[in-house]
Write an enzyme that holds these catalytic residues in place. Structure first.
Site, short mmCIF file in Angstrom:
data_model
loop_
_atom_site.label_atom_id
_atom_site.label_comp_id
_atom_site.label_asym_id
_atom_site.label_seq_id
_atom_site.Cartn_x
_atom_site.Cartn_y
_atom_site.Cartn_z
N LEU A 63 0.89 -1.15 0.00
CA LEU A 63 0.00 0.00 0.00
C LEU A 63 0.93 1.20 0.00
O LEU A 63 1.87 1.26 0.80
CB LEU A 63 -0.87 0.02 1.26
CG LEU A 63 -1.98 -1.02 1.36
CD1 LEU A 63 -2.62 -1.00 2.74
CD2 LEU A 63 -3.04 -0.78 0.29
N ASP A 64 0.69 2.16 -0.90
CA ASP A 64 1.59 3.31 -0.94
C ASP A 64 1.48 4.12 0.36
O ASP A 64 0.60 3.89 1.18
CB ASP A 64 1.37 4.15 -2.20
CG ASP A 64 0.03 4.86 -2.25
OD1 ASP A 64 -0.46 5.33 -1.20
OD2 ASP A 64 -0.53 4.98 -3.34
N VAL A 65 2.37 5.05 0.53
CA VAL A 65 2.48 5.80 1.78
C VAL A 65 1.20 6.54 2.13
O VAL A 65 0.86 6.71 3.30
CB VAL A 65 3.72 6.73 1.76
CG1 VAL A 65 3.50 7.92 0.85
CG2 VAL A 65 4.14 7.16 3.14
#
Length: 191
Positions: free
Chosen positions: A48-50
């Site tokens: 999951l991206d930041v």
């Protein structure tokens, strides 16, 4: 003696990288290891991206990771807050597949499940998204079996509704329910 693998689920908070090592020297990023004392060789299954939140699976078993991310056609469901009032025809476009950019090339996403949903009962995000004076927003559910780089964000932008908030709520039969933001839980199996 056969070594027993360990499996974890986590509610990844906004602002954390889905990894244990920061390869960037310029900026200090928050890493998963700050949330729990994971055993050696623990890996995130997918990412999951930041700016994304929600369910993240972790394991010490590379075969389980490979099955979930590439070979198992495992569904991943996301609740997505998008800019503007999305209409049913845009949902139909998402369901059929939309053209996005991936690795410098055009890519048409596989058909998926998508629907407009009521505002979900989720914890407030650590960083404010925006307020009503910026116009309306909508919530949708998108369920995929693939996972290209920032795919959901690219898909909602392709239909004219950029993503404001993205939360993964399910991977296969494993659901986010009853986990608090940042909470880690060890489980027996992931598949």
């Amino acid at each position: 003696m056969i070594k027993k693998h360990r499996h974890f689920i986590i509610y990844k908070p906004y602002g954390f990288l889905s990894q244990f090592v920061n390869n960037q020297t310029k900026r200090k990023k928050k890493l998963l290891g700050e949330l729990y004392n994971f055993p050696d060789k623990t890996m995130a299954i997918g990412r999951l991206d930041v700016k994304s939140e929600g369910l993240l699976l972790l394991t010490t078993d590379g075969k389980v990771s490979d099955f979930i991310t590439t070979r198992g056609n495992v569904e991943k469901e996301y609740y997505v807050q998008v800019n503007g009032e999305i209409i049913p025809s845009k949902i139909e476009e998402l369901k059929k597949g939309v053209e996005i950019g991936f690795d410098g090339k055009k890519y048409t996403t596989k058909p998926c499940k998508a629907s407009i949903i009521k505002t979900p009962n989720l914890p407030k995000r650590a960083q404010k998204i925006r307020d009503e004076r910026h116009g309306p927003t909508s919530w949708i559910s998108i369920t995929l079996t693939e996972g290209k780089f920032r795919q959901v964000r690219k898909m909602t932008s392709a239909v004219g509704h950029p993503t404001l908030r993205l939360i993964r709520v399910r991977v296969g039969a494993i659901k986010l329910e009853k986990l608090n933001v940042g909470e880690v839980k060890e489980i027996e199996t992931l598949v």
